[in-house]
Write a protein that holds these residues in place. Structure first.
Motif: not given
Length: 410
Positions: A339-344, A366-382, A384-385
């Motif tokens: 949706l951001e035009g980025i291939k992940l 549930r552990g998978l979700r916790t790990i992935c959210e931690k891993l992807m936080l900075d990626v999803m933050y940066d 769009p800019s």
């Protein structure tokens, strides 16, 4: 002359051309727009998968599939747990078939079969039930047994569960009375020990007694618009006889109860029974008596005749959960980046490391979700800019991002 007459009215309902919004002409007959719409509904009911309840059930429609078809749909969203899927598929099919075919006078009355799911946290109990409700297109709500209290105490009484379902059905009484309620963590209201409680129990046996009425069928008084009750208001009456209740819980430690029972029953050449059953497979031997020993009252066990289990997720199952289902976790992140035009892209070693961490934390899916959210936080933050067109998640990124999780786990 006959031709002129045939063009002046609907051949099905006899409505004159002047009164119809549209009159469609055939070779020797006509049909108005209202009859076309009615015929379309008849075809949908007769030939499609949509089953319409008998009179008195208003316009509620349930997408009733055969058990094998229900399981096939569940397979698209939930990895493994074939036994639980089969039990749920049969329970759902029989329950709604029972509703669609209400007994006439002295016909055999089919009793409702509520379901109990036993399995560790993160094995897919909630996901299974939520997916079922979406397939059937019926109202659905989740209630947490730990917040319920016996009537007369501060907290939520058991009828608040039906109030949530009423809200989920957009305040439609008929729809509410054909919905599904999932009560999670029912093991947390088990009484302590196998003996009846002497004193009043705010959140244990008393709550079980309250739930018992809902499970077997009663008239619940619900506040209008799902609000709080007060003495002067008029209540909405909800009949719970046709609401399907599915209860779930981890029942931590019940394997010891099962092992003790199996050991006590083993004699002679069967004395090594416990040795021949893997500890992870003990849950497959669960029986109503084990639940009673754990602390559920016999009456409530009897109202949940279909008991099934969910196996702990192994490494392969966790990896498949990440990548295979229609709503797989990694697919969700990939779509967000699209949706951001980025291939992940997720490197294979990175995926293996994520799975290893989930196994280490013993939190299942549930552990998978916790790990992935931690891993992807900075990626999803940066992302769009920035103007990046492709981002690859590597094993080094996983190691660096999850270093503090390792520290907390230690």
């Amino acid at each position: 002359m006959a031709s002129k007459k045939s063009n002046s009215f609907c051949s099905f309902c006899g409505k004159p051309k002047e009164e119809a919004t549209m009159l469609i002409s055939g070779i020797e007959a006509n049909i108005c727009d209202a009859c076309v719409e009615q015929a379309s509904k008849i075809v949908e009911v007769e030939l499609g998968n949509t089953v319409k309840p008998k009179k008195g059930h208003n316009d509620l429609q349930i997408n009733l599939l055969k058990p094998a078809e229900i399981k096939k749909h569940l397979d698209e969203y939930v990895i493994g747990q074939d036994q639980a899927k089969k039990v749920l598929s049969v329970a759902i099919y029989n329950h709604y078939k029972r509703i669609m075919n209400a007994p006439e006078k002295e016909d055999t009355e089919i009793e409702k079969s509520n379901v109990l799911l036993v399995g560790e946290t993160g094995t897919g109990k909630t996901l299974l039930v939520r997916t079922l409700a979406k397939i059937l297109k019926v109202p659905f709500c989740i209630a947490d047994a730990t917040v319920l209290t016996e009537a007369g105490y501060v907290g939520e009484d058991v009828e608040s569960v039906i109030s949530r379902l009423y809200q989920a059905s957009d305040y439609d009484v008929e729809a509410t009375q054909r919905g599904i309620v999932y009560i999670d963590e029912i093991d947390k209201i088990a009484r302590k020990g196998d003996n009846p409680s002497i004193s009043r129990d705010v959140s244990g046996e008393g709550v079980q007694q309250g739930l018992l009425k809902l499970l077997e069928g009663t008239i619940a008084n619900i506040a209008p618009e799902g609000g709080r009750k007060h003495p002067d208001q008029k209540f909405v009456k909800i009949d719970t006889r046709n609401i399907l209740f599915i209860c779930g819980g981890a029942f931590n430690g019940i394997e010891k109860v099962i092992a003790k029972r199996l050991n006590s029953a083993a004699v002679g050449f069967q004395s090594s029974l416990r040795d021949r059953i893997n500890e992870n497979d003990l849950i497959e031997q669960i029986a109503p008596g084990d639940l009673k020993s754990f602390g559920l009252i016999p009456e409530i066990i009897g109202r949940m005749p279909m008991i099934t289990y969910l196996q702990p997720l192994d490494r392969d199952a966790l990896k498949n959960i990440l990548i295979k289902p229609k709503n797989a976790l990694l697919k969700q992140y990939i779509r967000l980046m699209e949706l951001e035009g980025i291939k992940l892209v997720f490197d294979k070693k990175a995926v293996d490391l994520i799975v290893s961490k989930a196994v280490e934390f013993k939190l299942g899916a549930r552990g998978l979700r916790t790990i992935c959210e931690k891993l992807m936080l900075d990626v999803m933050y940066d992302a769009p800019s920035k103007n990046e067109k492709e981002i690859t998640i590597t094993s080094d990124m996983v190691v660096n991002k999850l270093a503090d999780l390792d520290h907390k786990a230690a």
